[in-house]
Design a protein around this motif. Structure first.
Motif: not given
Length: 394
Positions: A276, A299-300, A268, A303, A271-272
């Motif tokens: 981003t 993106r949100f 997570t 996660p 990935y974030t």
């Protein structure tokens, strides 16, 4: 010469008979060790088969190890002034019984130091005899304790056993508690009261031995969680007696579920960070492109879903299902709220546009269900709520 020989033989026979008759009187004591209660009284038996003349009688009661004098009977009466200071005023003859051959004494206010062997020695002018009386204290000792190491999700046994003159099946109560007084398991009046255990231990604890009468009070703890580490106190009760021992549980390492949670959290985070940077670069070139919006949207979305799964797994691993479900729901709700308020929602496919109308009802519904299920997860809370509603209705 013959008369002299006959006389000598007669004299030898007389001496032999006299010595045989005066080999010593026999004293009678208890058939086995005596058990005394701390703070109580104990009778130390000592008696002759037949009464002895008081005018030549002397009776001594002494500690066999130190020789300390408990009491003395001499010249037809007790001699309290001769008592060792430890036993002064605590040891007494039955004065009226001495003439009948009863030389027992009563020892009052028994202390821990009174356990041991005592000698009853009876003298007359020509002979003496003695017996030894052994005294135990009625005790309740619990052994076990120590430090136990275990891994999360394992099963462990916390050792505790009773060593007592009191039969284990006569124990009135056995408790296992955390140092903070949390009740882990209770044995009372011959039965295991499982429902009295703290909710986080119900279904995970039991006595190691099904037959507590054998003296094994050990606790079996299943599906160990990291929060289980700490001190556990095993306490046994019988009447005014009680004893306890402490076992320290130290949890080591993580289970496969914990490792999975750690991996998901790491994924997570990476990935974030990656998305981003990618979303920032794309939006910088062409801020309203569908591709950039989808990347920003994922993106949100991803996660929060991954973290929601982590919370659910943590709930199963650690048993805090209420808290885990609440946190997971908040993560999923956050996705709905962000999508509802996203300024680029019009750039996404038409199915996402419905979030503007369905987002708020979905959020309220999910939060309400989770909050109520966590708060009323126990029957007791639900009954209290219903009774409160009845009061308001009346």
């Amino acid at each position: 010469m013959v008369k002299l020989l006959v006389s000598d033989v007669a004299w030898v026979v007389f001496l032999t008979f006299t010595l045989t008759a005066s080999e010593g009187f026999q004293l009678q004591g208890p058939s086995g060790p005596l058990v005394a209660q701390l703070g109580g009284s104990v009778l130390l038996p000592c008696a002759a088969e037949s009464p002895l003349p008081l005018e030549e009688l002397e009776v001594e009661w002494r500690r066999a190890d130190s020789g300390a004098l408990l009491h003395l009977f001499q010249e037809g009466e007790e001699r309290p002034e001769s008592q060792d200071h430890v036993y002064a005023g605590r040891a007494h003859f039955f004065t009226e019984e001495v003439a009948r051959g009863n030389y027992s004494i009563m020892l009052h206010n028994v202390t821990m130091q009174d356990a041991g062997n005592y000698t009853c020695k009876v003298f007359t002018n020509v002979e003496s005899s003695n017996i030894i009386v052994e005294v135990y204290l009625e005790r309740l000792w619990v052994s076990g304790g120590g430090v136990v190491f275990a891994h999360a999700a394992d099963e462990v046994v916390l050792n505790c056993s009773v060593d007592s003159h009191i039969p284990a099946d006569k124990l009135e109560e056995v408790t296992w508690r955390r140092k903070d007084k949390t009740l882990v398991l209770l044995y009372q009046d011959g039965e295991v009261v499982s429902e009295s255990s703290d909710p986080k231990y119900q279904g995970r604890v039991q006595f190691y031995s099904e037959d507590i009468s054998k003296g094994d009070l050990s606790l079996r703890l299943k599906d160990i969680r990291t929060e289980d580490k700490g001190e556990y106190i095993c306490t046994a009760h019988s009447g005014d007696l009680s004893a306890n021992t402490t076992v320290v549980l130290k949890a080591l390492g993580f289970s496969n579920v914990h490792i999975s949670i750690l991996v998901l959290c790491t994924i997570t985070l990476l990935y974030t960070l990656g998305y981003t940077i990618l979303a920032w670069l794309l939006l910088r070139k062409k801020e309203n492109s569908p591709t950039a919006c989808l990347i920003h949207f994922s993106r949100f979305l991803c996660p929060d879903i991954l973290l929601g799964i982590c919370f659910i797994l943590w709930g199963f691993a650690e048993g805090s299902l209420g808290e885990a479900s609440a946190c997971a729901t908040l993560n999923f709700v956050r996705v709905l709220l962000l999508m509802k308020t996203a300024p680029y929602l019009d750039q996404l496919p038409g199915i996402f546009h419905k979030l503007k109308t369905l987002g708020a009802p979905a959020v309220y519904t999910m939060v309400t269900i989770v909050v109520l299920s966590v708060h009323y997860r126990s029957k007791q809370n639900l009954l209290e709520a219903l009774s409160t509603m009845d009061l308001y209705a009346t």
